[in-house]
Design an enzyme around this catalytic site. Structure first.
Site, mmCIF file in Angstrom:
data_model
loop_
_atom_site.group_PDB
_atom_site.id
_atom_site.type_symbol
_atom_site.label_atom_id
_atom_site.label_comp_id
_atom_site.label_asym_id
_atom_site.label_seq_id
_atom_site.Cartn_x
_atom_site.Cartn_y
_atom_site.Cartn_z
ATOM 1 N N LYS A 157 -26.561 38.409 154.149
ATOM 2 C CA LYS A 157 -25.717 39.467 153.610
ATOM 3 C C LYS A 157 -24.278 39.218 154.069
ATOM 4 O O LYS A 157 -23.900 39.490 155.204
ATOM 5 C CB LYS A 157 -26.183 40.851 154.095
ATOM 6 C CG LYS A 157 -25.669 41.938 153.181
ATOM 7 C CD LYS A 157 -25.226 43.185 153.870
ATOM 8 C CE LYS A 157 -23.938 43.054 154.586
ATOM 9 N NZ LYS A 157 -22.748 42.686 153.780
ATOM 10 N N GLY A 204 -19.352 39.890 163.439
ATOM 11 C CA GLY A 204 -18.467 40.876 162.830
ATOM 12 C C GLY A 204 -17.821 41.711 163.905
ATOM 13 O O GLY A 204 -17.688 41.276 165.057
ATOM 14 N N SER A 205 -17.429 42.920 163.533
ATOM 15 C CA SER A 205 -16.686 43.752 164.478
ATOM 16 C C SER A 205 -17.632 44.343 165.533
ATOM 17 O O SER A 205 -18.840 44.444 165.330
ATOM 18 C CB SER A 205 -15.980 44.875 163.720
ATOM 19 O OG SER A 205 -16.947 45.691 163.108
ATOM 20 N N VAL A 208 -19.706 47.663 164.381
ATOM 21 C CA VAL A 208 -20.849 47.384 163.498
ATOM 22 C C VAL A 208 -21.904 46.602 164.291
ATOM 23 O O VAL A 208 -23.103 46.881 164.200
ATOM 24 C CB VAL A 208 -20.401 46.608 162.241
ATOM 25 C CG1 VAL A 208 -21.610 46.212 161.408
ATOM 26 C CG2 VAL A 208 -19.449 47.449 161.394
ATOM 27 N N GLY A 209 -21.442 45.675 165.110
ATOM 28 C CA GLY A 209 -22.373 44.866 165.909
ATOM 29 C C GLY A 209 -23.282 45.733 166.762
ATOM 30 O O GLY A 209 -24.480 45.487 166.859
ATOM 31 N N GLU A 226 -22.265 38.295 167.624
ATOM 32 C CA GLU A 226 -20.959 37.830 168.096
ATOM 33 C C GLU A 226 -19.918 38.770 167.498
ATOM 34 O O GLU A 226 -19.874 38.958 166.275
ATOM 35 C CB GLU A 226 -20.702 36.389 167.655
ATOM 36 C CG GLU A 226 -21.534 35.378 168.420
ATOM 37 C CD GLU A 226 -21.395 35.471 169.931
ATOM 38 O OE1 GLU A 226 -20.319 35.870 170.419
ATOM 39 O OE2 GLU A 226 -22.377 35.173 170.628
ATOM 40 N N CYS A 260 -11.752 35.513 165.542
ATOM 41 C CA CYS A 260 -12.249 36.228 166.724
ATOM 42 C C CYS A 260 -11.674 35.612 167.989
ATOM 43 O O CYS A 260 -11.626 36.256 169.024
ATOM 44 C CB CYS A 260 -13.760 36.198 166.755
ATOM 45 S SG CYS A 260 -14.407 34.529 166.620
ATOM 46 N N GLU A 357 -9.061 45.170 169.449
ATOM 47 C CA GLU A 357 -8.782 43.994 168.622
ATOM 48 C C GLU A 357 -8.073 44.466 167.355
ATOM 49 O O GLU A 357 -8.531 45.403 166.703
ATOM 50 C CB GLU A 357 -10.107 43.326 168.246
ATOM 51 C CG GLU A 357 -9.921 42.107 167.365
ATOM 52 C CD GLU A 357 -11.209 41.646 166.713
ATOM 53 O OE1 GLU A 357 -11.902 42.474 166.083
ATOM 54 O OE2 GLU A 357 -11.516 40.455 166.811
HETATM 55 P P1 NAD Z 1 -17.392 43.984 159.912
HETATM 56 O O1 NAD Z 1 -18.029 44.343 161.201
HETATM 57 O O2 NAD Z 1 -16.653 45.028 159.160
HETATM 58 O O3 NAD Z 1 -18.508 43.436 158.899
HETATM 59 C C1 NAD Z 1 -19.387 42.381 159.294
HETATM 60 C C2 NAD Z 1 -20.627 42.432 158.411
HETATM 61 O O4 NAD Z 1 -21.402 43.584 158.724
HETATM 62 C C3 NAD Z 1 -20.317 42.529 156.916
HETATM 63 O O5 NAD Z 1 -21.220 41.709 156.215
HETATM 64 C C4 NAD Z 1 -20.553 44.001 156.627
HETATM 65 O O6 NAD Z 1 -20.861 44.268 155.290
HETATM 66 C C5 NAD Z 1 -21.751 44.273 157.528
HETATM 67 N N1 NAD Z 1 -21.991 45.684 157.846
HETATM 68 C C6 NAD Z 1 -21.105 46.711 157.817
HETATM 69 N N2 NAD Z 1 -21.710 47.853 158.228
HETATM 70 C C7 NAD Z 1 -22.994 47.528 158.535
HETATM 71 C C8 NAD Z 1 -24.106 48.270 159.028
HETATM 72 N N3 NAD Z 1 -24.005 49.581 159.313
HETATM 73 N N4 NAD Z 1 -25.266 47.627 159.228
HETATM 74 C C9 NAD Z 1 -25.371 46.294 158.989
HETATM 75 N N5 NAD Z 1 -24.352 45.541 158.515
HETATM 76 C C10 NAD Z 1 -23.168 46.155 158.289
HETATM 77 O O7 NAD Z 1 -16.464 42.701 160.194
HETATM 78 P P2 NAD Z 1 -15.461 41.954 159.218
HETATM 79 O O8 NAD Z 1 -14.281 42.817 158.958
HETATM 80 O O9 NAD Z 1 -16.201 41.384 158.062
HETATM 81 O O10 NAD Z 1 -15.022 40.720 160.142
HETATM 82 C C11 NAD Z 1 -14.025 40.788 161.108
HETATM 83 C C12 NAD Z 1 -14.640 40.973 162.490
HETATM 84 O O11 NAD Z 1 -15.541 39.901 162.760
HETATM 85 C C13 NAD Z 1 -13.623 40.931 163.612
HETATM 86 O O12 NAD Z 1 -13.914 41.940 164.531
HETATM 87 C C14 NAD Z 1 -13.852 39.560 164.247
HETATM 88 O O13 NAD Z 1 -13.485 39.453 165.592
HETATM 89 C C15 NAD Z 1 -15.311 39.398 164.072
HETATM 90 N N6 NAD Z 1 -15.686 38.002 164.171
HETATM 91 C C16 NAD Z 1 -16.331 37.585 165.293
HETATM 92 C C17 NAD Z 1 -16.664 36.249 165.449
HETATM 93 C C18 NAD Z 1 -17.380 35.776 166.669
HETATM 94 O O14 NAD Z 1 -18.023 34.718 166.616
HETATM 95 N N7 NAD Z 1 -17.322 36.501 167.771
HETATM 96 C C19 NAD Z 1 -16.354 35.323 164.435
HETATM 97 C C20 NAD Z 1 -15.701 35.792 163.294
HETATM 98 C C21 NAD Z 1 -15.380 37.136 163.161
#
Ligand code: NAD
Length: 459
Positions: A157, A204-205, A208-209, A226, A260, A357
């Site tokens: 996804k 992701g963020s 959400v993580g 991550e 990130c 962040e």
């Molecule tokens: P996000 O957290 O908004 O979304 C990440 C994913 O989660 C998307 O696919 C989104 O649709 C999904 N999502 C949203 N709500 C959800 C839920 N309730 N349950 C399950 N899935 C859900 O992040 P973004 O804006 O797409 O990406 C940017 C973020 O990603 C930044 O915080 C960045 O630091 C982080 N990031 C981390 C790394 C790492 O390896 N640490 C690498 C790249 C990006």
């Protein structure tokens, strides 16, 4: 029916793709297909899976220029970095194409008596991957390729803002039906995915993580996450200031700071402060926010209007609190979501720029009297992903590295930058569960079983 509309951040009228969100029912259907396909996929054996992944790498490589253009258009990644991401994506698929032949266990002597003690690793079944938009090809690949190599089927996804890249990647991979399925959607689809898979990998963020971790641990399935980083760079008085400024400008402004591992806090130690402030401000001014399709651009747009507004509000509020802007600080004079690379000093303690962040081309400059204070400042965050240390003394840099909380320490290099064959991940709140990439990924997507073999009959 909900649709997922992905727009070009450099030209917000340009709709890159509009696809229906699959909904929870679509995720269930993808999971059922994945479960059916997985048995046959695993049954292909090492040679069969290796060949399929090798062919996927070749097909992705053959479409490299198309993928570069799509990445530039969908997420605003400057074309030079987009080329780097596509090359890395091909390398990731090639690297994991060899993984099916890696040892899948060990042989040990039993503690007592005769026989064999074996550990054997086998796939969980269906892996659920949830990915962000900022590396729309590399991150889905560094999760999917190892999961597939060891015999799992994958349901991915992707972020809505990187959905066109994910769909094209899976199409090019050309794997048997059900083995790698992309489910466009948002939180509803992500939640449904966690509810039905055997193992979850999220990037992701942070917020959400945390909910992904909670959902997976409630089901008792393995999960890795991550998350966001608020990364520091330590510049010591003996650093090569010109080189440090160039690395920092890259880590702050490259891809508009949307990594990130980007640098958000620059900590200058002692006498390094004045020359670094000057050199870094100049280097950032020489990295203007510009058209990501132009070869000379390092800093493109930020991903959307909300991100730009959050960034400009934070800069304005820091200014109102007494901070001084040394470079940038305002939107670029062009259509799209462009912010000039920004450096601020004198940000009041506790300001959001020092705590959260922001995922944009903005860094705060801080002064530390000595290395002890610099390490303390660098470690003063829950989002410890990558920290860079700039010094001509390897002894000092390695000693500092030992005391830093981050998962990645980069000496005389930008905080951003990842080698796909080594473990990758953050520390404290930036990371949860096993590391990604390299051998660590192969371990994560398999469960270890211990098999005892005793002689049949008299021995
Ligand atoms: P996000 O957290 O908004 O979304 C990440 C994913 O989660 C998307 O696919 C989104 O649709 C999904 N999502 C949203 N709500 C959800 C839920 N309730 N349950 C399950 N899935 C859900 O992040 P973004 O804006 O797409 O990406 C940017 C973020 O990603 C930044 O915080 C960045 O630091 C982080 N990031 C981390 C790394 C790492 O390896 N640490 C690498 C790249 C990006």
């Amino acid at each position: 029916m909900t649709t997922i509309d992905s727009y070009n951040p450099a030209d917000p009228d340009d709709l890159v793709v509009s696809v229906p969100a699959v909904g929870a029912a679509g995720v269930s259907a993808a999971l059922a297909a994945a479960r059916r396909a997985q048995r046959e996929w695993w049954g292909l054996g090492a040679a069969g899976r290796s060949l399929a992944l090798t062919r996927a790498a070749a097909a992705i490589e053959a479409a490299a220029e198309e993928l570069v253009a799509l990445t530039v258009r969908e997420v605003g990644k400057p074309v030079g970095e987009a080329r780097g991401e596509v090359a890395r994506t091909v390398a990731i698929w090639r690297y994991y194409a060899q993984a099916p032949f890696a040892a899948a266990g060990e042989v040990h002597e039993p503690a007592a008596g005769q026989g064999l003690l074996l550990t054997r690793r086998r796939p969980y079944g269906v892996a659920g991957l949830i990915t962000p938009w900022n590396f729309p090809l590399a991150i889905p690949s560094w999760k999917a390729a190892p999961a597939l190599a060891v015999g799992n089927a994958v349901v991915l996804k992707p972020s809505s803002e990187g959905v066109a890249c994910a769909l094209r990647l899976a199409e090019l991979a050309g794997l048997p039906e059900g083995v790698l399925t992309v489910v466009p959607g948002g939180a509803e689809e992500g939640t449904a995915l966690i509810g039905g898979v055997d193992v979850v990998s999220f990037t992701g963020s942070t917020w959400v993580g945390r909910s992904v971790i909670a959902g997976a641990t409630e089901r008792g399935i393995p999960v890795q996450a991550e998350m966001g980083g608020l990364n520091a760079a330590l510049v010591l008085p003996d650093a090569d200031i010109a080189q440090a400024a160039a690395h920092l400008a890259n880590a702050i402004a490259g891809f508009a700071g949307q990594k990130c591992t980007a640098t958000g806090r620059v900590i200058a130690v002692g006498d390094a402060y004045e020359p670094l402030a000057e050199a870094l401000a100049k280097a950032l001014q020489q990295t203007p926010a510009a058209d990501p399709a132009a070869a000379s651009t390092a800093c493109g747009p930020v991903i959307n209007r909300q991100s730009l507004e959050r960034l400009t509000e934070a800069i304005d509020s820091a200014r109102a609190g007494g901070a001084a802007v040394l470079a940038g600080g305002a939107r670029a004079e062009r259509a799209g979501w462009f912010l000039e690379p920004t450096l601020v000093e004198g940000v009041p303690a506790g300001h959001p720029l020092l705590v959260e962040e922001f995922f944009g081309p903005v860094a705060v400059l801080l002064h530390a009297a000595d290395l002890d204070e610099a390490v303390e400042l660098a470690n003063d965050t829950r989002h410890s992903l990558s920290t860079s240390v700039h010094s001509r003394s390897l002894d000092v840099a390695l000693a500092a590295a030992d005391r830093l909380d981050a998962g990645m320490i980069r000496i005389n290099a930008p905080s951003s930058g990842v080698d796909f064959h080594l473990p990758f991940g953050g520390a404290k709140g930036a990371s949860y569960g096993a590391r990604e990439q390299g051998q660590a990924a192969l371990d994560f997507y398999t469960a270890s079983r211990t098999v005892s073999v005793l002689p049949a009959g008299e021995y």
